[in-house]
Design a protein around this motif. Structure first.
Motif, PDB file in Angstrom:
ATOM      1  N   ASN A  62     -22.325   4.928  47.586  1.00 51.13           N
ATOM      2  CA  ASN A  62     -21.869   3.631  48.095  1.00 51.13           C
ATOM      3  C   ASN A  62     -22.916   2.962  48.985  1.00 51.13           C
ATOM      4  O   ASN A  62     -23.079   1.737  48.942  1.00 51.13           O
ATOM      5  CB  ASN A  62     -20.547   3.761  48.844  1.00 51.13           C
ATOM      6  CG  ASN A  62     -19.386   4.055  47.919  1.00 51.13           C
ATOM      7  OD1 ASN A  62     -19.464   3.823  46.713  1.00 51.13           O
ATOM      8  ND2 ASN A  62     -18.310   4.581  48.468  1.00 51.13           N
ATOM      9  N   GLN A  63     -23.624   3.732  49.790  1.00 52.04           N
ATOM     10  CA  GLN A  63     -24.677   3.162  50.628  1.00 52.04           C
ATOM     11  C   GLN A  63     -25.822   2.612  49.772  1.00 52.04           C
ATOM     12  O   GLN A  63     -26.351   1.530  50.052  1.00 52.04           O
ATOM     13  CB  GLN A  63     -25.211   4.211  51.611  1.00 52.04           C
ATOM     14  CG  GLN A  63     -24.231   4.567  52.703  1.00 52.04           C
ATOM     15  CD  GLN A  63     -24.670   5.769  53.520  1.00 52.04           C
ATOM     16  OE1 GLN A  63     -25.232   6.733  52.987  1.00 52.04           O
ATOM     17  NE2 GLN A  63     -24.425   5.708  54.827  1.00 52.04           N
TER      18      GLN A  63
ATOM     19  N   GLU B  13     -27.159  -4.218  46.338  1.00 54.86           N
ATOM     20  CA  GLU B  13     -26.482  -5.515  46.256  1.00 54.86           C
ATOM     21  C   GLU B  13     -27.117  -6.518  47.218  1.00 54.86           C
ATOM     22  O   GLU B  13     -27.309  -7.683  46.873  1.00 54.86           O
ATOM     23  CB  GLU B  13     -24.990  -5.366  46.545  1.00 54.86           C
ATOM     24  CG  GLU B  13     -24.223  -4.694  45.422  1.00 54.86           C
ATOM     25  CD  GLU B  13     -22.780  -4.380  45.775  1.00 54.86           C
ATOM     26  OE1 GLU B  13     -22.353  -4.605  46.936  1.00 54.86           O
ATOM     27  OE2 GLU B  13     -22.065  -3.898  44.878  1.00 54.86           O
TER      28      GLU B  13
ATOM     29  N   THR C  95     -25.306   8.026  50.600  1.00 56.63           N
ATOM     30  CA  THR C  95     -24.238   8.163  49.616  1.00 56.63           C
ATOM     31  C   THR C  95     -24.421   7.132  48.503  1.00 56.63           C
ATOM     32  O   THR C  95     -25.156   6.152  48.655  1.00 56.63           O
ATOM     33  CB  THR C  95     -22.857   7.953  50.255  1.00 56.63           C
ATOM     34  OG1 THR C  95     -22.747   6.578  50.675  1.00 56.63           O
ATOM     35  CG2 THR C  95     -22.630   8.894  51.425  1.00 56.63           C
TER      36      THR C  95
ATOM     37  N   GLN D 146     -25.547   1.598  46.675  1.00 59.27           N
ATOM     38  CA  GLN D 146     -24.982   0.426  45.995  1.00 59.27           C
ATOM     39  C   GLN D 146     -25.004  -0.804  46.912  1.00 59.27           C
ATOM     40  O   GLN D 146     -25.411  -1.891  46.492  1.00 59.27           O
ATOM     41  CB  GLN D 146     -23.559   0.746  45.540  1.00 59.27           C
ATOM     42  CG  GLN D 146     -22.916  -0.327  44.705  1.00 59.27           C
ATOM     43  CD  GLN D 146     -21.565   0.128  44.191  1.00 59.27           C
ATOM     44  OE1 GLN D 146     -20.795   0.775  44.916  1.00 59.27           O
ATOM     45  NE2 GLN D 146     -21.266  -0.189  42.955  1.00 59.27           N
ATOM     46  N   GLU D 147     -24.590  -0.633  48.143  1.00 57.34           N
ATOM     47  CA  GLU D 147     -24.580  -1.750  49.097  1.00 57.34           C
ATOM     48  C   GLU D 147     -25.994  -2.254  49.378  1.00 57.34           C
ATOM     49  O   GLU D 147     -26.227  -3.465  49.454  1.00 57.34           O
ATOM     50  CB  GLU D 147     -23.898  -1.328  50.394  1.00 57.34           C
ATOM     51  CG  GLU D 147     -22.405  -1.144  50.251  1.00 57.34           C
ATOM     52  CD  GLU D 147     -21.760  -0.493  51.471  1.00 57.34           C
ATOM     53  OE1 GLU D 147     -22.459  -0.280  52.495  1.00 57.34           O
ATOM     54  OE2 GLU D 147     -20.554  -0.188  51.397  1.00 57.34           O
TER      55      GLU D 147
ATOM     56  N   GLN E 219     -24.504   2.654  38.303  1.00 52.93           N
ATOM     57  CA  GLN E 219     -23.358   3.451  37.873  1.00 52.93           C
ATOM     58  C   GLN E 219     -23.763   4.916  37.854  1.00 52.93           C
ATOM     59  O   GLN E 219     -24.906   5.245  37.500  1.00 52.93           O
ATOM     60  CB  GLN E 219     -22.926   3.066  36.449  1.00 52.93           C
ATOM     61  CG  GLN E 219     -22.440   1.648  36.315  1.00 52.93           C
ATOM     62  CD  GLN E 219     -22.163   1.316  34.859  1.00 52.93           C
ATOM     63  OE1 GLN E 219     -23.080   1.209  34.052  1.00 52.93           O
ATOM     64  NE2 GLN E 219     -20.901   1.150  34.524  1.00 52.93           N
ATOM     65  N   ARG E 220     -22.827   5.774  38.187  1.00 51.13           N
ATOM     66  CA  ARG E 220     -23.076   7.200  38.042  1.00 51.13           C
ATOM     67  C   ARG E 220     -23.259   7.498  36.560  1.00 51.13           C
ATOM     68  O   ARG E 220     -22.534   6.965  35.722  1.00 51.13           O
ATOM     69  CB  ARG E 220     -21.889   8.001  38.584  1.00 51.13           C
ATOM     70  CG  ARG E 220     -21.717   7.886  40.071  1.00 51.13           C
ATOM     71  CD  ARG E 220     -20.426   8.614  40.499  1.00 51.13           C
ATOM     72  NE  ARG E 220     -20.261   8.592  41.915  1.00 51.13           N
ATOM     73  CZ  ARG E 220     -19.622   7.636  42.594  1.00 51.13           C
ATOM     74  NH1 ARG E 220     -19.089   6.608  41.958  1.00 51.13           N
ATOM     75  NH2 ARG E 220     -19.522   7.697  43.901  1.00 51.13           N
TER      76      ARG E 220
ATOM     77  N   GLU F 262     -27.508  12.382  47.840  1.00 48.83           N
ATOM     78  CA  GLU F 262     -26.396  12.026  48.723  1.00 48.83           C
ATOM     79  C   GLU F 262     -26.475  12.680  50.095  1.00 48.83           C
ATOM     80  O   GLU F 262     -25.693  12.335  50.974  1.00 48.83           O
ATOM     81  CB  GLU F 262     -25.069  12.301  48.041  1.00 48.83           C
ATOM     82  CG  GLU F 262     -24.802  11.300  46.921  1.00 48.83           C
ATOM     83  CD  GLU F 262     -23.338  11.141  46.618  1.00 48.83           C
ATOM     84  OE1 GLU F 262     -22.681  12.149  46.306  1.00 48.83           O
ATOM     85  OE2 GLU F 262     -22.857   9.998  46.718  1.00 48.83           O
TER      86      GLU F 262
END
Length: 89
Positions: free
Chosen positions: A58-59, A65, A56, A61-62, A78-79, A52
Motif C-alpha cells: 500500500n505504501q 500514485e 508495504t 502504491q500510494e 498489482q500483486r 515489505e
C-alpha cells in the motif's frame, strides 16, 4: 512480493526516472521492464519486487500514485498472484 506495474500516458521526459526513483525510495527492485511509445502515448510494463520489510504494498502504491499524478500519467501496480488469477481461466 512480485508485482506487475503498468504506466500509461502522454509521452514526456522523466517518466521512467520518476517511477524508478519512487520504487527505489520504497526499496523495490525493477526485475524487468518493457516500454514503448505509440503516436505520442507512453506505455510501460514492469515486473518489480516489493520488499515489505521496507515498504508495504500500500505504501508503494500510494507513492506511485503521487508520482504518476505529478507526471500526468496513470500507474497501476498489482500483486503478481492477483494479476495471474485475473487472467487464468
Amino acid at each position: 512480493m512480485k508485482c506487475v506495474l503498468t504506466v500509461l500516458g502522454k509521452d514526456r521526459s522523466g517518466i521512467v526516472a520518476g517511477v524508478a526513483v519512487a520504487l527505489a525510495d520504497c526499496g523495490a527492485n525493477i526485475d524487468d521492464i518493457s516500454q514503448t511509445i505509440l503516436e505520442g502515448i507512453f506505455s510501460m510494463t514492469m515486473m518489480v519486487t516489493v520488499n515489505e520489510e521496507i515498504a508495504t504494498f500500500n505504501q508503494v502504491q500510494e507513492k506511485l500514485e503521487a508520482v504518476a499524478a505529478g507526471l500526468g500519467v496513470q500507474a497501476i501496480i498489482q500483486r503478481q498472484d492477483v494479476f495471474d488469477a485475473m487472467y487464468t481461466i
